[in-house]
Design a protein around this motif. Structure first.
Motif, PDB file in Angstrom:
ATOM      1  N   PHE A  86       0.868  -1.175   0.000  1.00 23.28           N
ATOM      2  CA  PHE A  86       0.000   0.000   0.000  1.00 23.28           C
ATOM      3  C   PHE A  86       0.903   1.222   0.000  1.00 23.28           C
ATOM      4  N   LEU A  89       0.401   3.941   2.779  1.00 25.62           N
ATOM      5  CA  LEU A  89       0.418   3.568   4.196  1.00 25.62           C
ATOM      6  C   LEU A  89       1.866   3.412   4.644  1.00 25.62           C
ATOM      7  N   ASP A  93       2.291   0.049   9.011  1.00 22.45           N
ATOM      8  CA  ASP A  93       0.897  -0.293   8.712  1.00 22.45           C
ATOM      9  C   ASP A  93       0.798  -1.396   7.668  1.00 22.45           C
ATOM     10  N   GLU A  96       1.722  -4.609   9.450  1.00 22.15           N
ATOM     11  CA  GLU A  96       0.690  -4.913  10.439  1.00 22.15           C
ATOM     12  C   GLU A  96      -0.579  -5.448   9.780  1.00 22.15           C
ATOM     13  N   PHE A  97      -0.954  -4.843   8.652  1.00 21.72           N
ATOM     14  CA  PHE A  97      -2.173  -5.260   7.967  1.00 21.72           C
ATOM     15  C   PHE A  97      -2.129  -6.753   7.610  1.00 21.72           C
ATOM     16  N   PHE A  98      -1.011  -7.165   6.983  1.00 23.25           N
ATOM     17  CA  PHE A  98      -0.944  -8.567   6.569  1.00 23.25           C
ATOM     18  C   PHE A  98      -0.780  -9.498   7.767  1.00 23.25           C
ATOM     19  N   CYS A 145       6.409  -8.042   4.906  1.00 27.96           N
ATOM     20  CA  CYS A 145       4.958  -8.221   4.945  1.00 27.96           C
ATOM     21  C   CYS A 145       4.558  -9.696   4.940  1.00 27.96           C
TER      22      CYS A 145
ATOM     23  N   LYS B  12      -8.009   3.803   6.599  1.00 27.41           N
ATOM     24  CA  LYS B  12      -6.678   4.362   6.842  1.00 27.41           C
ATOM     25  C   LYS B  12      -6.133   4.989   5.568  1.00 27.41           C
ATOM     26  N   ARG B 235      -1.807 -10.641  -2.860  1.00 30.90           N
ATOM     27  CA  ARG B 235      -1.242 -10.863  -1.545  1.00 30.90           C
ATOM     28  C   ARG B 235      -2.338 -11.142  -0.521  1.00 30.90           C
TER      29      ARG B 235
END
Ligand SMILES: Nc1ncnc2c1ncn2[C@@H]1O[C@H](COP(=O)(O)OP(=O)(O)O)[C@@H](O)[C@H]1O
Ligand SMILES: [Mg+2]
Lengths: 309, 392
Positions: A86, A89, A93, A96-98, A145, B12, B235
Motif C-alpha cells: 500500500f 500507508l 501499517d 501490520e495489515f498482513f 509483509c 486508513k 497478496r
C-alpha cells in the motif's frame, strides 16, 4: 511439506505448467530455477491457491489445497514477484495489515511487526511510506509483509529482481536466517548463482516442464561428462567459431567478448583440434582454462538454451 | 474480524490521502451553497398575484351553496376566476395539470349544515402551486368559519328569545359554535404531490446529498482496481481471507465514509441554511443506506468489467452526472420529468423531501422499496461479475 502430483496448468493454449510432480521436505530451501516465462510464478500461484490447477493434486502440510484453502494459507507467507504494497500507508501499517490478516493480535502483533521490520533492515523506517523508499527498501518491505506471522512455509518469487548488490546480499542472508529459524522456503529465480548459493535442492524448469530436480551436486553430476573449455584470445573471429562447432564432440561453442566457451565431454581429445583451428585463423591465445560445469551449463545441456536469453 | 481489518485498512488509506478526504467533506457543502444561491430565483414564488382560474363544482342549490357562489364570485372575485365543471370531472382535470386547484362542494351541503351534520367541501390540488393552494384554502376556510358561526348563533337564538338573558344566549352560542365548528369544514386533498414546495437550499441539500453519496462508489471501484494492479489483492488472496470477506470489507468502509459525508452535509445544511431534515433519523438512514449500496455495487460492477481506474472514474462520473441531471438534481428540468421518475436520485430525493416536509416513514415506503430493490439487484450483479473476474 509440499507435494505436487501431476500438476498441469493451462492458460488458453499455453501450457504454463506441464505435469509437474515434486516434494519439498520440511526445513529445505527449495529453488525453482528457470528463465522468464518458464512457469515459476505459475507453480507458486498454484501452491498458494491463487490459481486452480487443471489437473493434479497439491498438498501443503498434508492438506489438500482444494479442500482446505484457508488452512493452507494460514501456513504460508508469500513474497510476490511484483512489489505489492500500500503505497500511501506506512511501512509499519503495511506489515501490520498482513500480520492481522494472518491472525495476529494485541501485543504479539506489535512484537512480530517490529521483529519483521527489523529483520528486513527497516526498523527505523516504520513511519516512512513506501513511496519514498528505494527499490531495495521496497523489496525488503515486500518480504517483511510476508514473514511477520512466522509462517511454516515462506514462498519467495524472484525477490531480488532489479536491486542493488547490498540489498540483494541482505535478502539472501535473511533467507538463510529464516530457514534457520525453522521455515521451509521455496525460492524462485532466474539467477543460477543465487540458486547455487542458497538452495539445498533445485528444480530446473523450462517451458512448464521440470527438466531436472536435485541438489547442486546431483545436478552437476547429470552433466558430469561435460566440461567447459574457456579460451581467452586477442583477436577472435567468427569463422573459427563455425569451424569449431563443426568438430565432433563439441556440444556447444559460444563467444563471450574475446573468450571462446566450448562445452565438450572430451576436452583433452579435441583441444588439439581447436588450437589448430585458431592458429589457422591467426587467432592469438592468451589463456586456456578448464571449468567445472555450473548450473548454467547444466541448463544449457538439458535445454540447449542459455538461462538468460 | 478479517472484514473489520480490511475495512479499517481502506479507511486508513482514505485518511492518509488528505486531498481526497477534504474533497469528500468540502465539495458537497460547496455545491449546495453555490447551487443554492445561484438557483434561488427559480424557487421564489411570484410576488404579485394575478387572478387565477379555479375549477368549481357546486351542485348544492340550497342557501349555503348559493352564498358560497356569491362569496367566491364577489368578495373573492379579484383573486379567483371560477370555472364551473361537473363534479365527476374535477379531479381528473386537476390531475391533467390544466388547472392548479379546484373546489368541490357536496350536493347536500345546505341540508347538512342546517341539520348540524358533518359535511366537507374539498379543495383539490395538484400540489404544483403552493401559493394558489393556500389562497383557495384560506377562502374556503373563512367561508366555512363564517357559516359555522352563523349556524351557532342561529341555534342559540332559536331557543332563547332576544329578550332573554343575552349572556346566556352568547354563552350557548359559544358552546354551539364549538360543536358546530367541526360540522362544516374543508378537506384539503392533494392529487399529485403532497409535499409543500422546498426552498432552494432544502432542494439542493437533498439532491446533492444523493449525488455525492452515489459518487462514493467510485472509491470502491478504484480501490479494487488499484489493489488488483498493485498486486496487493494477490497478496490478500494468499492470506486466509475469503472473497466474500474482501467485498464485505469494501462495503463496510464505503458505508462508513458515506455516512460521515452524509452527516457532514446534514449538519452543515441544518446550521448554515436551516434545512430541516425531518424528525426521523431512522427514516434518513433507511433512505441513504440503499443509495450507498447502489453506489458501491456500481463501483464493483465497473471494476469487474474494466481494468483501468481512470476509465472507471470517467464512466461512473458520466452515469452519476446524467442521472442527477435527468432527475433534476442540478436544476429542475420539467420536460425530463417522465424519465426522472425512473432514476435512483428521484426516489431518494422524493423520500428526503417528504421527510423534510414533515412526512413519516409510511409516506415513503414505495420509494424505499424501489431503492432497496435496485440495491439488491445491483448487488447480485456485482457479486456475480466479481466472482467471474476473480475466477478468470
Ligand atoms: N494470467 C495469465 N494468463 C495467461 N498466460 C499466463 C498467465 N500467467 C502466466 N502465463 C503464461 O504462462 C507461462 C508461465 O509464466 P510464469 O509462470 O509467469 O513464468 P515465470 O514466473 O517463470 O517467469 C508464460 O508463458 C506466461 O505467458
Ligand atoms: Mg515469474
Amino acid at each position: 511439506m509440499i507435494r505436487l502430483r501431476q500438476v498441469l496448468k493451462r492458460y488458453g493454449s499455453t501450457i504454463a505448467l506441464d505435469n509437474i510432480s515434486l516434494d519439498v521436505s520440511a526445513g529445505e530451501i527449495f529453488g525453482f530455477l528457470g528463465p522468464n516465462g518458464a512457469g515459476k510464478s505459475t507453480a507458486i500461484n498454484l501452491i498458494c491457491g491463487l490459481v486452480k490447477p487443471d489437473q493434479g493434486e497439491i498438498r501443503v502440510d498434508g492438506l489438500d489445497i482444494r479442500h482446505n484453502p484457508l488452512e493452507v494459507k494460514r501456513r504460508l507467507g508469500l513474497v510476490p514477484q511484483e512489489i505489492a504494497l500500500f503505497d500511501n500507508l506506512t511501512a509499519w501499517d503495511n506489515v501490520e495489515f498482513f500480520a492481522k490478516l494472518a491472525g495476529l493480535r494485541g501485543s504479539l502483533l506489535r512484537e512480530r511487526v517490529s521483529e519483521a521490520l527489523e529483520f528486513a533492515g527497516l526498523a527505523d523506517k516504520g513511519k516512512g511510506v513506501p513511496r519514498g523508499f528505494s527499490g531495495g527498501m521496497k523489496r525488503r518491505l515486500n518480504i517483511a509483509c510476508a514473514i511477520a506471522h512466522r509462517p511454516k512455509i515462506i514462498i519467495m518469487d524472484e525477490p531480488t529482481v532489479g536491486i542493488d548488490p547490498q540489498s540483494r546480499n541482505h535478502i539472501l542472508e535473511s533467507v538463510r536466517q529464516l530457514n534457520k529459524l525453522g521455515s521451509t522456503i521455496i525460492y524462485t529465480t532466474h539467477y543460477m548463482e543465487e540458486a547455487e548459493e542458497i538452495c539445498s535442492r533445485i528444480g530446473i524448469i523450462d517451458h512448464g516442464r521440470l527438466v531436472a530436480l536435485g541438489s547442486k551436486e546431483e545436478l552437476r553430476r547429470l552433466v558430469n561428462e561435460t566440461e567447459k573449455i574457456v579460451i581467452e584470445t586477442v583477436d577472435l573471429n567468427f569463422t573459427c567459431l563455425e569451424q569449431i562447432k563443426a568438430l565432433g564432440w563439441v556440444k556447444d561453442a559460444q563467444t563471450n567478448g574475446q573468450s571462446l566457451e566450448i562445452l565438450t565431454p572430451h576436452a583433452q581429445t579435441i583441444l588439439q583440434d581447436i588450437l589448430f583451428i585458431l592458429q589457422r585463423n591467426q587467432v592469438k591465445v592468451r589463456n586456456i582454462t578448464l571449468v567445472e560445469p555450473d548450473l548454467e551449463s547444466v541448463f544449457l545441456t538439458l535445454t540447449g538454451r542459455k538461462l538468460r536469453d | 474480524m478479517n472484514v473489520l481489518n480490511l475495512a479499517l485498512n481502506d479507511l486508513k488509506q482514505t485518511a492518509a490521502n488528505k486531498v481526497t478526504l477534504a474533497l469528500l467533506l468540502v465539495l458537497p457543502v460547496l455545491m449546495i451553497s453555490l447551487l443554492g444561491y445561484a438557483m434561488k430565483p427559480l424557487f421564489q414564488p411570484e410576488k404579485d398575484l394575478k387572478k387565477f382560474p379555479v375549477l368549481y363544482s357546486n351542485p348544492d342549490s340550497g342557501p349555503v351553496g348559493r352564498s358560497l357562489d356569491s362569496f367566491l364570485s364577489s368578495q373573492a372575485g379579484n383573486l379567483v376566476e371560477l370555472v364551473p365543471v361537473e363534479a365527476g370531472t374535477l379531479e381528473s382535470q386537476v390531475l391533467d395539470g390544466k388547472y392548479p386547484v379546484g373546489i368541490s362542494v357536496p350536493p347536500d351541503l345546505s341540508q347538512a349544515v342546517s341539520q348540524g351534520k358533518q359535511t366537507r367541501v374539498e379543495v383539490i390540488s395538484s400540489g404544483r402551486d403552493q401559493v394558489k393552494d393556500k389562497i383557495v384554502r384560506a377562502l374556503v376556510d373563512s367561508f366555512a368559519a363564517n357559516i359555522n358561526t352563523q349556524t351557532a348563533l342561529a341555534q342559540g337564538y332559536r331557543n332563547y328569545l332576544p329578550q332573554a338573558q343575552a349572556s346566556a344566549a352568547a354563552n350557548l352560542a359559544g358552546q354551539n359554535l364549538a360543536r358546530v365548528q367541526s360540522s362544516f369544514g374543508t378537506d384539503f386533498v392533494s392529487v399529485l404531490d403532497s409535499k409543500p414546495a422546498l426552498d432552494t437550499f432544502q432542494f439542493f441539500a437533498a439532491t446533492m446529498l444523493v449525488f455525492f453519496l452515489l459518487t462514493t462508489g467510485m472509491g470502491v471501484g478504484t480501490g479494487i482496481i488499484t489493489e488488483r494492479t498493485s498486486g496487493v489483492m494477490t497478496r490478500i488472496n494468499a492470506c486466509p481471507v475469503k472473497q466474500s470477506e474482501y467485498l464485505l470489507g469494501k462495503i463496510l468502509s464505503n458505508l462508513a465514509i458515506a455516512l460521515v459525508q452524509a452527516t457532514s452535509v446534514i449538519l452543515f445544511s441544518q446550521y448554515a441554511f436551516q434545512v430541516n431534515w425531518g424528525s426521523s433519523p431512522l427514516a434518513l438512514l433507511l433512505i441513504l443506506t440503499p443509495v450507498i449500496f447502489i453506489s458501491s455495487a456500481l463501483g464493483i460492477i465497473i471494476a469487474s468489467i474494466l481494468s483501468s481506474a481512470k476509465a472507471l472514474t470517467s464512466i461512473l462520473s458520466v452515469i452519476f452526472w446524467c442521472m442527477t441531471f435527468v432527475s433534476g438534481g442540478f436544476a429542475p428540468v420539467p420536460i425530463l420529468e417522465p424519465v426522472a421518475r425512473f432514476t435512483v436520485n428521484k426516489w431518494a430525493f422524493n423520500s428526503l423531501s417528504a421527510m423534510m416536509a414533515g412526512g413519516s416513514l409510511a409516506d415513503i415506503t414505495g420509494n424505499l422499496a424501489a431503492l432497496f430493490a435496485v440495491a439488491l439487484i445491483l448487488w447480485l450483479g456485482a457479486v456475480m461479475l466479481y466472482q467471474r473476474r476473480v475466477s478468470a
